[in-house]
Design an enzyme around this catalytic site. Sequence first.
Site, short mmCIF file in Angstrom:
data_model
loop_
_atom_site.label_atom_id
_atom_site.label_comp_id
_atom_site.label_asym_id
_atom_site.label_seq_id
_atom_site.Cartn_x
_atom_site.Cartn_y
_atom_site.Cartn_z
N ASP A 76 10.84 53.75 48.38
CA ASP A 76 9.45 54.14 48.15
C ASP A 76 8.55 53.09 48.76
O ASP A 76 8.97 51.96 49.02
CB ASP A 76 9.22 54.25 46.63
CG ASP A 76 7.89 54.90 46.29
OD1 ASP A 76 7.35 55.63 47.14
OD2 ASP A 76 7.39 54.66 45.18
N ASP A 92 10.01 55.73 41.45
CA ASP A 92 9.36 55.39 40.19
C ASP A 92 8.76 56.60 39.47
O ASP A 92 8.35 56.50 38.33
CB ASP A 92 8.25 54.35 40.41
CG ASP A 92 7.22 54.82 41.43
OD1 ASP A 92 7.25 56.00 41.82
OD2 ASP A 92 6.38 54.00 41.84
N ASP A 103 10.89 61.60 41.83
CA ASP A 103 12.04 60.88 42.40
C ASP A 103 13.33 61.12 41.63
O ASP A 103 14.40 60.75 42.09
CB ASP A 103 11.76 59.37 42.41
CG ASP A 103 10.58 59.00 43.28
OD1 ASP A 103 10.50 59.51 44.40
OD2 ASP A 103 9.72 58.21 42.82
N ASN A 141 53.10 40.36 41.61
CA ASN A 141 54.03 41.35 41.06
C ASN A 141 55.17 41.64 42.03
O ASN A 141 56.32 41.80 41.62
CB ASN A 141 53.28 42.65 40.72
CG ASN A 141 52.54 42.54 39.41
OD1 ASN A 141 51.85 41.57 39.17
ND2 ASN A 141 52.69 43.53 38.55
N GLU A 196 57.79 39.03 41.94
CA GLU A 196 58.68 39.20 40.79
C GLU A 196 59.76 40.23 41.11
O GLU A 196 60.96 40.04 40.83
CB GLU A 196 57.89 39.63 39.56
CG GLU A 196 56.86 38.59 39.09
CD GLU A 196 55.76 39.21 38.26
OE1 GLU A 196 55.95 40.35 37.77
OE2 GLU A 196 54.71 38.58 38.10
N ASN A 248 52.74 38.57 33.86
CA ASN A 248 51.76 39.60 34.23
C ASN A 248 50.54 39.63 33.32
O ASN A 248 49.42 39.87 33.76
CB ASN A 248 52.42 40.99 34.23
CG ASN A 248 53.35 41.18 35.41
OD1 ASN A 248 53.44 40.33 36.29
ND2 ASN A 248 54.06 42.29 35.43
N THR A 293 49.69 34.48 32.20
CA THR A 293 49.39 33.44 33.19
C THR A 293 48.64 33.95 34.41
O THR A 293 47.84 33.23 34.99
CB THR A 293 50.71 32.76 33.65
OG1 THR A 293 51.61 33.74 34.15
CG2 THR A 293 51.35 32.01 32.51
#
Length: 851
Positions: free
Chosen positions: A329, A590, A594, A656, A659, A684, A687
């Site tokens: 605007d 505003d 709108d 992950n 692991e 997982n 830590t």
Amino acid sequence: MFDEFDAHALAGEEIFSRLEIDSAMGLDSARVESQLEKFGPNQINPEEPDPWWKSLLKQFQTPMIYLLGGASAISLLMGETLDATAILIVIMLNAVIGFTTEFRAEKALLALRAMISPNAVTLREGKVRTVSASFIVPGDIILLEAGDVVPADSRVFEQFNLAVDEAALTGESLPVDKSVSPLPPKTELADRKNCLFSGTAIVRGSGRAVVFATGMHTEIGRISSLLSNISKVATPLEERLDRLSRFLIKMVIGIAVLVTGLGVLQGRGIVRMIETGIALAVAAVPEGLPFVATMTLALGVHRMAKRNALVRNLASVETLGSTTVICTDKTGTLTMNDMAVRTVEVMNPGDEDLLLKVAVLCNKAHLDGDSSLGDPMEVALLKYALSRRVDIEAIRRESPILREEPFESQTMIMLTWHRHGVAVKGAPEKLISQASRFLYQGKAVPFTPDHRDKWMDRVEKMASQGMRTLAFAWGENENDLIFLGVAGIFDPPRPDVRESVRSCLDAGIHVIMVTGDHLVTARSIAGEVGILDQSGLVALSGYQITEIDEQELSARARDIAVIARVTPEHKLKIIRALQAAGEVVAMTGDGVNDAAALKQADVGIAMGIQGTEVSKEASDIILQDDRFSTIVSAIGEGRKIFDNIRKSVLFLLCCNLSEVLTVLGGIILGLPSILLPLQILWINLVTDVAPALALALDPAEPGVMRRPPKNRQEDILTKRHRINIVFYGFVMSLGVFSAYGLSLALHPGNTIRATEICFHTLVFAQLLFVFNVRSKSLFSNPGQIFSNHWLLAGVAFSALLQVAITHVPIMQTVLDIVPLSGLEWGIVLLGALVPTLIAQVRKIFRYGMVG
């Protein structure tokens, strides 16, 4: 009843004829009843918001939650109750955070209803009556004066100095003077000066009008219908997380099949290997990811609030960072929303004092310190006079108003009579034609046609620069006026807007000014703030937008810089065309007009100071200071949030996968279990989560606002990131196997001790690896280690926790661990450092010492 869209094109007599109404009597009771039965009450049809439980349920309806739910169910079936419970806690925690951050009722339509005046003054059966606005019907004659709220769309047939504030509906920044004359059928909404619209406010004068539309048939009703039919599109982040979830599902299935197949080929029991494959697949799922992503967004919401941007929709924080087009605007966002005198052109240099005197005398506004009261243009004249050291109160005391003729749309001038003469101000074309003389060396001389032509040229030049113009004259009476000059008044751009627009362009964001103001004014302001600086950009009117179909509009989207005189339908059409072109659109607004566009946009941004409740409720973000520069700051914050979510995802998936590869490698090599299931769960959910959360507070990457926006189709994990995940996951598992070998060398045959050392090594390898997810090498920029104190604290906390649990009896039992010696901790740290060193050397070879 006639076509309400033609009301402005009909004369008053024709309206009464068509409606079969006596303008002196109004409707009778029977006619009111029949109209009420035919058209219904004058109210916006309410739309019930979703119940709270539906909003809560939506938090669980994402592929990532489905994936975690599946992992929890499988864990439960396999007897891993603790694992299943932990995953369910993460799911619930994520849902609660999302629900409490986003929960709100859809109040936009209720706010629209509240805008309709509760009472109205009507003429019925020849008598003036006050009735509830909900009982106003088409054909009612309504009486209005300053301070009233218009109860329904109506056609003015009688008015005295009537002016209406239509800013919330049309975007017109100044009060609109009303008239009774018919207008051409194709007149735009903002230019229908003979009509009044429901929800707008009378600021001056009085008048009578005949109602032609009520309830859902009014302009506000149409906007309500638009709002009801708009469904919010998925945000880029939601789309990316959806694609990531699908990728993770494929990865999990792939791991399960691979592990099961390898085990069967090695001659291990098929049932046992299926169980192992499923367990590893579950271990590959980053349980903490939804929680980390949600908390990253929530922290971003907190930071943006400090920058005067209130976020109502969590995902919109990141969407703002993906924005490619801002439709903004003009009034109050790019400009100050405070009219000011830009220039004063006088007939002769010595005329300025007299012109300022006229500007003060022919003026009903008042200044009181920083506050003001009156018409915005009159206030601007007083402020200018004050800046020229004019004593306003002294002048008004010396020359009090004896009589006045207020400004009217027919005469287009205002006159005030004083002891020593008449002060006049008004439209330049009127005063230039009416003035007969001007002052030359203190004497009044004829104001010739040549003078008039030259002054009209000057006025046109000022108007072409976006200024509203007022001319001034003085005389002994209204028939003998001395022309003094012209003042150019405008709404000045905010001082920081040009720099903010430049920042958008540097960031690859296209800015379009969308305003209800006139095209000339819009083009001028756009040029001043840098929106129209680039060659090839065009400015269009709302009428031109109507003539262009959405497909052509999509193709031309990047060439449009200004759109003026727009209606709610125009704004909605623009947003949809841009989205069809693949743009991520942020829309500011505003007003009531709108609301539909704010809801349709990818990010709706409402103004907190001058915004209506309707616009705020339809928005995703509310600016508390109404400044365009705040949007630009928020975009930078949004980009930082996406980068940090990407870092967290990269970190968690690398961890992950490491692991999975560690356990998988042990199976392939025929080793005893290197990681126990509860050890994997500890890593997982405990830590890894603290460092991943701390990444949410990482500072922005260098040049974050000097790069183009991310493509909407770009995934959180690109092909390069996926390759990196595999590489770094392999490198971390390599570090673990190195520690395993060193442990067996220190304690020959003690595989239980080796397994414990592998557990600690993997934890510390992952904690150190968190510094590898940034773009720059630590060798090229060592200072980045200390750029995020929360990350250092998170890593330190997780490291100390890991050491501490070796001395806690219950943790020793659950995780099958015992305290380590100093030499054993040395093996752990050596194995943990290997992945980070390899990663940093790889960054140097890939990007160089400066990358």
